[in-house]
Enzyme design. Structure first.
Site, PDB file in Angstrom:
ATOM      1  CG  LEU A  73      -1.775   1.239   1.469  1.00 49.14           C
ATOM      2  CD1 LEU A  73      -2.820   1.375   0.365  1.00 49.14           C
ATOM      3  CD2 LEU A  73      -2.450   1.150   2.836  1.00 49.14           C
ATOM      4  CG  LEU A  75       2.021   3.216   4.112  1.00 46.68           C
ATOM      5  CD1 LEU A  75       3.025   2.950   5.229  1.00 46.68           C
ATOM      6  CD2 LEU A  75       0.615   2.850   4.577  1.00 46.68           C
ATOM      7  N   GLY A 118       0.412  -5.217   0.917  1.00 44.30           N
ATOM      8  CA  GLY A 118      -0.521  -5.376  -0.193  1.00 44.30           C
ATOM      9  C   GLY A 118       0.099  -6.056  -1.391  1.00 44.30           C
ATOM     10  CD  GLU A 121      -3.452  -7.728   1.844  1.00 45.59           C
ATOM     11  OE1 GLU A 121      -4.532  -8.113   2.321  1.00 45.59           O
ATOM     12  OE2 GLU A 121      -3.106  -6.531   1.811  1.00 45.59           O
ATOM     13  CD  GLU A 141       0.110  -5.174   6.292  1.00 42.49           C
ATOM     14  OE1 GLU A 141      -0.164  -5.122   5.080  1.00 42.49           O
ATOM     15  OE2 GLU A 141       1.041  -5.886   6.747  1.00 42.49           O
ATOM     16  NE  ARG A 144       5.204   0.753   7.452  1.00 42.74           N
ATOM     17  CZ  ARG A 144       6.381   0.295   7.882  1.00 42.74           C
ATOM     18  NH1 ARG A 144       6.640   0.243   9.189  1.00 42.74           N
ATOM     19  NH2 ARG A 144       7.296  -0.113   7.028  1.00 42.74           N
ATOM     20  N   GLY A 149      -5.919  -5.475   4.306  1.00 41.26           N
ATOM     21  CA  GLY A 149      -7.244  -5.142   3.785  1.00 41.26           C
ATOM     22  C   GLY A 149      -7.471  -5.592   2.365  1.00 41.26           C
TER      23      GLY A 149
END
Length: 267
Positions: A73, A75, A118, A121, A141, A144, A149
């Site tokens: 992701l 950020l 991610g 994922e 995660e 963080r 998700g």
């Protein structure tokens, strides 16, 4: 298929490097300066790509442009969201990654460098993963203050187990490519710089399979594996009946019986 043929807006198309090699489509995450971090634009572009695969494509390879698959992701583009917005955003990622997992064609991920958050994922949504020695796997995660998700809590435990995933999120543990191939993050470990070439080799081989068999492996096998035994056995029988009644199956079996195709031998 090059970017010029991709029916996506120019801004989104630039986020993916889409090329075609025969019946194989390669989809490159194209943000190398940001280690291919995933923002909404690139996620939506992936979704559009898989929603509109050409009919004659038989396999897809996902890879990262540059030295990394994906650092996860982005950020820097994460903004404040209320609970409803956060739920909708997560489910958007779910829909896109579902298009990969439940694609009509097999998807192979070529992994190198960062395969984080991610990005991991995304890799988990592919059906086959090929890693080279530079690849490393992590879920930061916990450090963080966020949670996976993009479907990682469903897909990754099926590959490596709940306990190992929990350890990664709680402690920040990082797995090397060698460890990853042993524990189920990837099915293949290749030499430096070889992940994309191996992924393409596998994709071309898979593209030569009977389409109905590939479909059964992608769609029926996961359901059978998670069904209770009696239901699974019935589903297997039904799928076997459908597959062997297909004209392509009959042609291939006849070719084998007529000694026109090679027997299976160790490699």
């Amino acid at each position: 298929m090059g970017n010029a043929e991709t029916p996506a807006p120019a801004a989104d198309a630039a986020l993916l490097k889409i090329e075609r090699q025969g019946a194989v489509l390669t989809v490159g995450l194209n943000r190398p300066a940001k280690r291919n971090a995933l923002n909404d634009g690139i996620i939506l572009a992936i979704g559009e790509c898989f929603a509109d695969l050409p009919d004659d494509i038989r396999a897809v390879v996902i890879h990262g442009v540059g030295d990394n698959f994906s650092s996860g992701l982005d950020l820097s583009e994460l903004r404040e969201r209320d609970a409803t917005e956060g739920l909708v955003h997560s489910q958007m990622w779910h829909r896109v990654f579902d298009r990969i997992q439940y694609s009509r064609v097999p998807v192979i991920a070529a992994l190198k460098g960062a395969v984080i958050g991610g990005g991991l994922e995304l890799a988990c949504a592919a059906h086959i993963r090929v890693a080279e020695p530079s690849a490393y796997f992590a879920l930061p995660e916990g450090q963080r203050g966020i949670f996976v998700g993009g479907g990682g809590s469903v897909r990754l435990p099926r590959l490596i187990g709940v306990a190992r995933m929990a350890d990664m999120m709680l402690t920040g543990r990082v797995y090397s490519a060698t460890e990853g191939s042993a524990y189920g993050f990837a099915q293949y470990l290749v030499e430096d710089g070889g992940s994309l070439a191996k992924a393409l080799e596998l994709a071309e081989k898979i593209a030569g399979n009977a389409p109905l068999t590939n479909f059964a492996v992608l769609q029926a096998l996961p359901m059978i594996a998670e069904a209770n035994p009696q239901t699974g056995l019935l589903m297997e029988s039904l799928m076997a009946t459908v597959a062997q009644s297909d004209q392509e199956a009959k042609r291939r079996i006849r070719a084998f019986l007529d000694h026109k195709t090679a027997k299976v031998k160790p490699t």
